[in-house]
Motif scaffolding. Structure first.
Motif, PDB file in Angstrom:
ATOM      1  N   ALA A   1     -48.740 -26.577  22.869  1.00  0.00           N
ATOM      2  CA  ALA A   1     -49.236 -27.571  21.913  1.00  0.00           C
ATOM      3  C   ALA A   1     -48.068 -28.245  21.199  1.00  0.00           C
ATOM      4  CB  ALA A   1     -50.161 -26.920  20.893  1.00  0.00           C
ATOM      5  N   VAL A   2     -48.132 -29.569  21.120  1.00  0.00           N
ATOM      6  CA  VAL A   2     -47.147 -30.353  20.365  1.00  0.00           C
ATOM      7  C   VAL A   2     -47.935 -31.223  19.395  1.00  0.00           C
ATOM      8  CG1 VAL A   2     -45.299 -32.044  20.453  1.00  0.00           C
ATOM      9  CG2 VAL A   2     -45.518 -30.352  22.292  1.00  0.00           C
ATOM     10  N   MET A   3     -47.913 -30.866  18.124  1.00  0.00           N
ATOM     11  CA  MET A   3     -48.753 -31.517  17.131  1.00  0.00           C
ATOM     12  C   MET A   3     -47.914 -32.273  16.109  1.00  0.00           C
ATOM     13  SD  MET A   3     -51.665 -30.769  18.324  1.00  0.00           S
ATOM     14  CE  MET A   3     -52.710 -31.355  16.982  1.00  0.00           C
ATOM     15  N   GLY A   4     -48.549 -33.310  15.473  1.00  0.00           N
ATOM     16  CA  GLY A   4     -47.775 -34.239  14.670  1.00  0.00           C
ATOM     17  C   GLY A   4     -47.849 -34.099  13.168  1.00  0.00           C
ATOM     18  N   CYS A   5     -48.770 -33.274  12.631  1.00  0.00           N
ATOM     19  CA  CYS A   5     -48.814 -33.119  11.181  1.00  0.00           C
ATOM     20  C   CYS A   5     -49.555 -31.849  10.816  1.00  0.00           C
ATOM     21  CB  CYS A   5     -49.442 -34.347  10.505  1.00  0.00           C
ATOM     22  SG  CYS A   5     -51.243 -34.392  10.544  1.00  0.00           S
ATOM     23  N   VAL A   6     -49.708 -31.595   9.538  1.00  0.00           N
ATOM     24  CA  VAL A   6     -50.238 -30.334   9.039  1.00  0.00           C
ATOM     25  C   VAL A   6     -51.764 -30.225   9.134  1.00  0.00           C
ATOM     26  CG1 VAL A   6     -50.609 -31.044   6.642  1.00  0.00           C
ATOM     27  CG2 VAL A   6     -49.913 -28.673   7.147  1.00  0.00           C
ATOM     28  N   VAL A   7     -52.469 -31.357   9.402  1.00  0.00           N
ATOM     29  CA  VAL A   7     -53.931 -31.307   9.408  1.00  0.00           C
ATOM     30  C   VAL A   7     -54.458 -30.358  10.483  1.00  0.00           C
ATOM     31  CG1 VAL A   7     -56.050 -32.635   9.765  1.00  0.00           C
ATOM     32  CG2 VAL A   7     -54.197 -33.605   8.413  1.00  0.00           C
ATOM     33  N   ASN A   8     -54.144 -30.646  11.744  1.00  0.00           N
ATOM     34  CA  ASN A   8     -54.582 -29.787  12.850  1.00  0.00           C
ATOM     35  C   ASN A   8     -53.424 -29.063  13.527  1.00  0.00           C
ATOM     36  OD1 ASN A   8     -57.405 -30.409  12.749  1.00  0.00           O
ATOM     37  ND2 ASN A   8     -56.963 -32.378  13.706  1.00  0.00           N
TER      38      ASN A   8
ATOM     39  N   VAL B   1     -50.351 -29.461  28.282  1.00  0.00           N
ATOM     40  CA  VAL B   1     -49.792 -29.780  26.971  1.00  0.00           C
ATOM     41  C   VAL B   1     -50.892 -30.406  26.111  1.00  0.00           C
ATOM     42  CG1 VAL B   1     -48.116 -31.138  25.679  1.00  0.00           C
ATOM     43  CG2 VAL B   1     -47.474 -30.110  27.875  1.00  0.00           C
ATOM     44  N   THR B   2     -51.236 -29.731  25.013  1.00  0.00           N
ATOM     45  CA  THR B   2     -52.155 -30.289  24.023  1.00  0.00           C
ATOM     46  C   THR B   2     -51.315 -31.067  23.028  1.00  0.00           C
ATOM     47  OG1 THR B   2     -53.638 -28.391  24.245  1.00  0.00           O
ATOM     48  CG2 THR B   2     -53.858 -29.730  22.250  1.00  0.00           C
ATOM     49  N   ALA B   3     -51.627 -32.350  22.860  1.00  0.00           N
ATOM     50  CA  ALA B   3     -50.787 -33.178  21.996  1.00  0.00           C
ATOM     51  C   ALA B   3     -51.633 -34.009  21.047  1.00  0.00           C
ATOM     52  CB  ALA B   3     -49.894 -34.088  22.840  1.00  0.00           C
TER      53      ALA B   3
ATOM     54  N   SER C   1     -43.697 -41.061  12.346  1.00  0.00           N
ATOM     55  CA  SER C   1     -42.569 -40.696  13.202  1.00  0.00           C
ATOM     56  C   SER C   1     -43.038 -40.624  14.646  1.00  0.00           C
ATOM     57  CB  SER C   1     -42.009 -39.333  12.784  1.00  0.00           C
ATOM     58  OG  SER C   1     -41.095 -38.873  13.760  1.00  0.00           O
ATOM     59  N   THR C   2     -42.147 -40.971  15.586  1.00  0.00           N
ATOM     60  CA  THR C   2     -42.474 -40.885  17.019  1.00  0.00           C
ATOM     61  C   THR C   2     -41.940 -39.596  17.630  1.00  0.00           C
ATOM     62  OG1 THR C   2     -40.434 -42.056  17.631  1.00  0.00           O
ATOM     63  CG2 THR C   2     -42.421 -43.395  17.267  1.00  0.00           C
ATOM     64  N   VAL C   3     -41.406 -38.703  16.784  1.00  0.00           N
ATOM     65  CA  VAL C   3     -40.792 -37.481  17.319  1.00  0.00           C
ATOM     66  C   VAL C   3     -41.788 -36.663  18.122  1.00  0.00           C
ATOM     67  CG1 VAL C   3     -39.711 -35.287  16.701  1.00  0.00           C
ATOM     68  CG2 VAL C   3     -39.046 -37.377  15.499  1.00  0.00           C
ATOM     69  N   PHE C   4     -43.019 -36.507  17.609  1.00  0.00           N
ATOM     70  CA  PHE C   4     -43.990 -35.660  18.308  1.00  0.00           C
ATOM     71  C   PHE C   4     -44.383 -36.286  19.642  1.00  0.00           C
ATOM     72  CE2 PHE C   4     -46.934 -38.631  16.453  1.00  0.00           C
ATOM     73  CZ  PHE C   4     -48.043 -38.635  17.294  1.00  0.00           C
ATOM     74  N   GLN C   5     -44.432 -37.634  19.721  1.00  0.00           N
ATOM     75  CA  GLN C   5     -44.760 -38.299  20.977  1.00  0.00           C
ATOM     76  C   GLN C   5     -43.658 -38.066  22.013  1.00  0.00           C
ATOM     77  OE1 GLN C   5     -44.964 -42.174  19.173  1.00  0.00           O
ATOM     78  NE2 GLN C   5     -47.209 -42.194  19.215  1.00  0.00           N
ATOM     79  N   GLU C   6     -42.427 -38.234  21.558  1.00  0.00           N
ATOM     80  CA  GLU C   6     -41.294 -38.055  22.464  1.00  0.00           C
ATOM     81  C   GLU C   6     -41.187 -36.615  22.932  1.00  0.00           C
ATOM     82  OE1 GLU C   6     -38.319 -39.435  19.840  1.00  0.00           O
ATOM     83  OE2 GLU C   6     -38.862 -41.559  20.055  1.00  0.00           O
ATOM     84  N   LEU C   7     -41.457 -35.670  22.020  1.00  0.00           N
ATOM     85  CA  LEU C   7     -41.369 -34.264  22.380  1.00  0.00           C
ATOM     86  C   LEU C   7     -42.499 -33.901  23.352  1.00  0.00           C
ATOM     87  CD1 LEU C   7     -40.148 -31.478  22.142  1.00  0.00           C
ATOM     88  CD2 LEU C   7     -41.476 -31.112  20.046  1.00  0.00           C
ATOM     89  N   ALA C   8     -43.697 -34.382  23.097  1.00  0.00           N
ATOM     90  CA  ALA C   8     -44.815 -34.082  23.996  1.00  0.00           C
ATOM     91  C   ALA C   8     -44.533 -34.619  25.397  1.00  0.00           C
ATOM     92  CB  ALA C   8     -46.100 -34.694  23.454  1.00  0.00           C
TER      93      ALA C   8
ATOM     94  N   GLY D   1     -53.348 -25.074  13.374  1.00  0.00           N
ATOM     95  CA  GLY D   1     -54.503 -24.505  14.060  1.00  0.00           C
ATOM     96  C   GLY D   1     -54.392 -24.632  15.565  1.00  0.00           C
ATOM     97  N   GLU D   2     -54.059 -25.835  16.055  1.00  0.00           N
ATOM     98  CA  GLU D   2     -53.918 -26.042  17.497  1.00  0.00           C
ATOM     99  C   GLU D   2     -52.742 -25.231  18.044  1.00  0.00           C
ATOM    100  OE1 GLU D   2     -55.647 -27.382  19.754  1.00  0.00           O
ATOM    101  OE2 GLU D   2     -57.042 -28.747  18.764  1.00  0.00           O
ATOM    102  N   SER D   3     -51.683 -25.144  17.282  1.00  0.00           N
ATOM    103  CA  SER D   3     -50.508 -24.384  17.727  1.00  0.00           C
ATOM    104  C   SER D   3     -50.838 -22.901  17.871  1.00  0.00           C
ATOM    105  CB  SER D   3     -49.362 -24.566  16.729  1.00  0.00           C
ATOM    106  OG  SER D   3     -48.944 -25.922  16.690  1.00  0.00           O
ATOM    107  N   LYS D   4     -51.702 -22.394  16.990  1.00  0.00           N
ATOM    108  CA  LYS D   4     -52.099 -20.991  17.082  1.00  0.00           C
ATOM    109  C   LYS D   4     -52.979 -20.733  18.299  1.00  0.00           C
ATOM    110  CE  LYS D   4     -51.931 -20.059  12.085  1.00  0.00           C
ATOM    111  NZ  LYS D   4     -52.753 -19.781  10.876  1.00  0.00           N
TER     112      LYS D   4
END
Length: 407
Positions: A341-348, A296-298, A307-314, A351-354
């Motif tokens: 990949a579970v990423m937290g915002c639009v910056v990366n 899992v790339t996080a 938000s802690t949603v991405f942390q909890e989901l990862a 790209g990481e999800s792809k």
């Protein structure tokens, strides 16, 4: 600066039905901390370690009761469908225990002998020979495991005296390193003289300081082609133990040194012993040496991700993936190479999800509250609402079934 030399393949040793060395995949090993005489507790922990991914499990054999328990432990594990090879850890009195309970040797897949704890003076050779005799009789491999905390003091004293006679004496720490290696190589040579084939010998030289361990194993690997077991002894607990073991083992593994590894963590109170197995697997997997479970790339989080949603989901996805592996390993070959990949915002995030097999880019602060999902680089669906975690997990499950199902 040290010049990296990639080690030639070592001799292959069969430990039960597990190949060690000779180009075989690096093997993950662990050790119980139960009283081996407590058969039920030992069986329970061995099975837990095996289910976590330990391919070899070492047990302490320090008393007559422990020696007598080994065949029973082996029998109960077999009845539970747990074929993991058992290694007997002998110190001080192993020669007596095997003489009194020879069926203990029969129930083990390998013996571990510490040359510093076999005996003193004239008794040392005799007691070492007895242990090797049992290994030969039952056709068992032996790990000659030197530890600088229990180094042969007679050997060390002799080497210190020799060093003192040199025109330019070495530093005491260097002499200690040389003594650790000499103990392993001299003991291996003696074992061969006693009839133990070289392809039934594994060596280890364990130290608790990272740079010392790296230096010793580089030297040892250059001087022999025995299979080598790696481990930073007394690594410690928590992040210290994990970081120290990772730093030492990764350098050596990158150079082709090491055929089996153990991460010697002190468990946190109440923590499962299997944590050390998971860490060993993750060292090998993050280096691309072996694959055990989907990675899992996080995102680490920043000011954009309040938000802690991405942390909890990862966390939930990573835990879920590990829980699925006992079933998936058999049903979906190759799934261990999957990346999520579970990423937290639009910056990366996009790209990481792809780059992942399946990825999700969750919204950061002030971003539109939607989460695009990418499958093999293509955006497939956008999730929103309160069920993002469940829906994303279902997408991953569907991907596994479609991509890795046996034809």
């Amino acid at each position: 600066m040290h010049k990296t030399i990639i080690r030639r393949p070592s001799r292959q040793v069969m430990v039960g039905d597990v190949p060690v060395g000779g180009g075989a995949p690096v093997v993950v090993q662990s050790m119980t901390n139960t009283d081996t005489a407590d058969v039920q507790a030992t069986v329970r922990q061995v099975r837990e370690l095996w289910q976590a991914g330990s391919e070899l499990v070492r047990v302490t054999v320090n008393t007559l009761e422990a020696a007598r328990a080994v065949p029973n432990v082996r029998e109960q594990l077999d009845a539970l469908g747990c074929p993991v090879p058992l290694i007997g850890d002998f110190h001080f009195n192993g020669h007596k225990l095997l003489a009194q309970v020879p069926e203990c040797a029969a129930g083990l897949a390998k013996l571990r002998i510490n040359p510093g704890n076999v005996g003193r003076g004239a008794k040392r050779d005799e007691q070492f020979a007895t242990l090797i005799e049992f290994a030969c009789r039952y056709e068992k491999p032996v790990r000659i495991g030197v530890n600088w905390g229990s180094l042969d003091q007679e050997l060390l004293a002799r080497m210190m005296d020799d060093n003192a006679q040199r025109a330019r004496p070495l530093d005491a720490k260097d002499v200690m390193r040389h003594a650790v290696i000499a103990s392993a190589l001299e003991s291996a040579s003696r074992a061969e003289e006693l009839g133990l084939p070289a392809d039934r010998i594994i060596l280890s030289c364990k130290l608790s300081v990272v740079q010392d361990l790296i230096a010793v194993y580089r030297d040892l690997a250059a001087r022999c082609d025995y299979a080598l077991h790696l481990g930073l002894t007394e690594a410690g607990m928590g992040s210290k133990g994990i970081v120290a073991s990772s730093a030492a083992l990764s350098v050596l593994l990158q150079e082709g040194i090491g055929d089996t590894i153990r991460v010697s963590l002190t468990p946190q109170p109440g923590e499962s012993r299997s944590t050390e197995v998971q860490v060993a697997q993750e060292i090998l997997q993050t280096m691309g040496i072996r694959m055990f479970t989907p990675l899992v790339t996080a995102c680490p989080g920043c000011g954009r991700t309040t938000s802690t949603v991405f942390q909890e989901l990862a966390q939930s996805i990573q835990t879920w993936l590990r829980q699925q592996m006992p079933l998936w390993r058999e049903r979906y070959p190759g799934v261990e190479r999957m990346n999520v990949a579970v990423m937290g915002c639009v910056v990366n995030g996009p790209g990481e999800s792809k780059h992942a097999n399946v990825g999700i880019s969750l919204p950061g602060t002030n971003e539109t509250p939607v989460a695009p999902v990418y499958v093999d680089g293509e955006r497939t669906v956008t999730l929103k609402g309160d069920r993002i975690a469940e829906e994303f997990q279902a997408i991953v499950q569907d991907y596994v079934e479609q991509k890795y199902a046996s034809k």
